[in-house]
Design an enzyme around this catalytic site. Structure first.
Site, PDB file in Angstrom:
ATOM      1  N   SER A  29     -41.458  -1.655 -36.258  1.00  0.00           N
ATOM      2  CA  SER A  29     -40.632  -1.714 -35.048  1.00  0.00           C
ATOM      3  C   SER A  29     -39.976  -0.407 -34.659  1.00  0.00           C
ATOM      4  CB  SER A  29     -39.555  -2.776 -35.227  1.00  0.00           C
ATOM      5  OG  SER A  29     -38.620  -2.347 -36.195  1.00  0.00           O
TER       6      SER A  29
ATOM      7  N   HIS B 258     -42.257  -8.607 -35.339  1.00  0.00           N
ATOM      8  CA  HIS B 258     -42.298  -7.898 -34.051  1.00  0.00           C
ATOM      9  C   HIS B 258     -43.598  -8.134 -33.290  1.00  0.00           C
ATOM     10  CE1 HIS B 258     -38.455  -5.849 -34.386  1.00  0.00           C
ATOM     11  NE2 HIS B 258     -38.714  -5.825 -35.686  1.00  0.00           N
TER      12      HIS B 258
ATOM     13  N   LYS C 130     -36.458 -13.133 -32.200  1.00  0.00           N
ATOM     14  CA  LYS C 130     -36.825 -12.001 -31.333  1.00  0.00           C
ATOM     15  C   LYS C 130     -37.610 -12.530 -30.124  1.00  0.00           C
ATOM     16  CE  LYS C 130     -35.739  -8.855 -34.995  1.00  0.00           C
ATOM     17  NZ  LYS C 130     -36.105  -8.198 -36.238  1.00  0.00           N
TER      18      LYS C 130
HETATM   19  C1  LIG Z   1     -35.446  -8.327 -37.649  1.00  0.00           C
HETATM   20  C2  LIG Z   1     -36.459  -8.288 -38.769  1.00  0.00           C
HETATM   21  C3  LIG Z   1     -36.470  -9.251 -39.790  1.00  0.00           C
HETATM   22  C4  LIG Z   1     -35.357 -10.257 -39.924  1.00  0.00           C
HETATM   23  O1  LIG Z   1     -35.453 -11.260 -38.982  1.00  0.00           O
HETATM   24  P1  LIG Z   1     -34.092 -11.990 -38.520  1.00  0.00           P
HETATM   25  O2  LIG Z   1     -34.561 -13.295 -38.008  1.00  0.00           O
HETATM   26  O3  LIG Z   1     -33.446 -11.111 -37.516  1.00  0.00           O
HETATM   27  O4  LIG Z   1     -33.242 -12.132 -39.755  1.00  0.00           O
HETATM   28  C5  LIG Z   1     -37.502  -9.251 -40.696  1.00  0.00           C
HETATM   29  N1  LIG Z   1     -38.488  -8.329 -40.647  1.00  0.00           N
HETATM   30  C6  LIG Z   1     -38.496  -7.363 -39.710  1.00  0.00           C
HETATM   31  C7  LIG Z   1     -39.599  -6.375 -39.694  1.00  0.00           C
HETATM   32  C8  LIG Z   1     -37.481  -7.297 -38.750  1.00  0.00           C
HETATM   33  O5  LIG Z   1     -37.462  -6.322 -37.848  1.00  0.00           O
END
Ligand SMILES: *Cc1c(COP(=O)(O)O)cnc(C)c1O
Length: 408
Positions: free
Chosen positions: A190, A218, A249
């Protein structure tokens, strides 16, 4: 006696001294108007802003179908789940959501967690308890939640250079042939927006008898005909052993999950403390996520529009000499290369132009690669993009930041 105040003070001072003390912008999103929000300054005054760094990549957190489903669920079953899944927290929308997620990823089963962080941490820790002697091979840019899970279990682990399959193979070849092994990696990274070689990693896993664990946080909702992620796009869904994703997300709500063979899910469900001993997601969240996933599956044109907006922004920045970093995905990182400049540009964009984008500094990215990370969505229209490119162009001159082709 111990000086508690000094301990906490020192902890904060240390973060300040390293230049990574954070101040959160006070933002209020406006229902139905994503990506618009209202920013409240320290003095209480307000300003309308456009958010350019949300991970709600498609605006699903504002989508009428999601909001309606959440409201209907509250009206029908109330607020909290009432307990852990084992005790009283298995609600119908959670069961339905797990079935929907499993089918999306072409897996037999799925398991919900309270966040993507918890899904990674709990699952990777638990796999080490289920398979004593497990050796984990982890990409060097893996997310903090994967690192936490890998470390918690205390197993032997090897870090391979980012997306470097030759290095991964050398490490796999050096491990005992009969040891249980797991390769942990992400699809879309990301901060740089690059994408792993899934087929190449799977081939190595098969050659050396390893399981694959893929974080598609992502990518889920954003890639593949039905939006199941890069594994779907690349036609390898059935060859990844465990897929991990977030509901927070592109899906626009909150929560996390893994999808895998029913036996793997059953074992993790039975052993993972981070699943067993915590209250499950509120029904409104699971109902909202279910509506979101169903919508995302059926609307590939959203994904096409998303990619088109990202491509347009990359081209417009390049045309203005703004140093976009090479990205194969929807993420548009712009190189600044200095933490002070990065913070200054971000502050000026907000204060003078009503544009919100977070500076990304060390330790999130290596020193000298400080950047602004833009995430355009289908809801960022041409007018918003014009305003952004004009403001960036002005600030690049004002702050005397290097333009292309100075940055390779
Ligand atoms: C944001 C993120 C997570 C965690 O996910 P959440 O639901 O926000 O706790 C896990 N892996 C990656 C690569 C992330 O960017």
């Amino acid at each position: 006696m111990f000086d508690y105040k000094a301990a906490f003070g020192n902890a904060v001072d240390q973060v300040r001294a390293e230049g990574r003390y954070r101040v959160f912008a006070d933002l209020k999103r406006v229902r139905g108007q994503f990506p618009r929000a209202v920013w409240r300054r320290d003095d209480g005054t307000e300003q309308d802003v456009v958010v350019w760094c949300s991970n709600d990549y498609l605006g699903m957190g504002q989508h009428p179908e999601v909001l309606t489903a959440m409201q209907a669920e509250i009206d029908s079953v109330g607020a909290g789940a009432g307990g852990t899944r084992n005790i009283s927290g298995t609600t119908r929308s959670a069961v339905d959501l797990e079935a929907e997620l499993a089918a999306w990823h072409h897996k037999e089963a799925a398991l919900l967690f309270t966040s993507g962080y918890v899904a990674n941490e709990a699952t990777l820790t638990t796999l080490q308890r289920i398979m004593p002697g497990l050796i984990i091979f982890s990409d060097s840019l893996n997310h903090a939640s994967m690192i936490a899970g890998i470390r918690n279990g205390g197993c032997e682990r090897h870090i391979y250079q980012h997306n470097d399959l030759e290095h991964l193979e050398a490490l796999l070849a050096a491990a005992p042939a009969d040891a249980p092994k797991l390769i942990a990696f992400e699809s879309v990274y990301s901060m740089d927006g690059d994408i792993a070689d899934l087929a190449g990693t799977i081939a190595l896993a098969k050659k050396y008898g390893a399981l694959t664990y893929l974080d598609e946080v992502h990518a889920v909702g954003l890639y593949g005909d039905a939006g199941a992620g890069i594994a779907e796009r690349d036609g390898v869904l059935d060859q990844i052993d465990i897929i991990e994703c977030t509901l927070g997300k592109a899906i626009g709500v909150m929560g996390g999950y893994i999808a895998a063979d029913a036996l793997i899910i059953d074992a993790v469900r039975s052993w993972a403390a981070g699943f067993i001993f915590t209250t499950s997601l509120p029904p409104a969240l699971t109902a909202g996520a279910l509506a979101s996933v169903r919508h995302l599956k059926a609307h590939p044109e959203l994904r096409a529009a998303h990619q088109a907006r990202a491509q347009a922004l990359k081209e417009r920045f390049l045309a203005a000499g703004i140093p976009v970093m090479p990205s194969e995905s929807h993420i548009v990182p712009v190189h600044v290369g200095n933490p002070v400049h990065c913070k200054m540009i971000s502050d000026m964009l907000l204060e003078e132009h009503g544009i919100y984008v977070q500076p990304i500094n060390y330790p999130t990215v290596p020193k000298g690669t400080e950047r602004l990370r833009f995430t355009p969505s289908p809801n960022h229209d041409d007018g918003m993009m014009d305003a952004l490119v004009t403001a960036m162009d002005k600030l690049w001159t004002h702050c005397n930041v290097a333009r292309l082709p100075a940055v390779a």
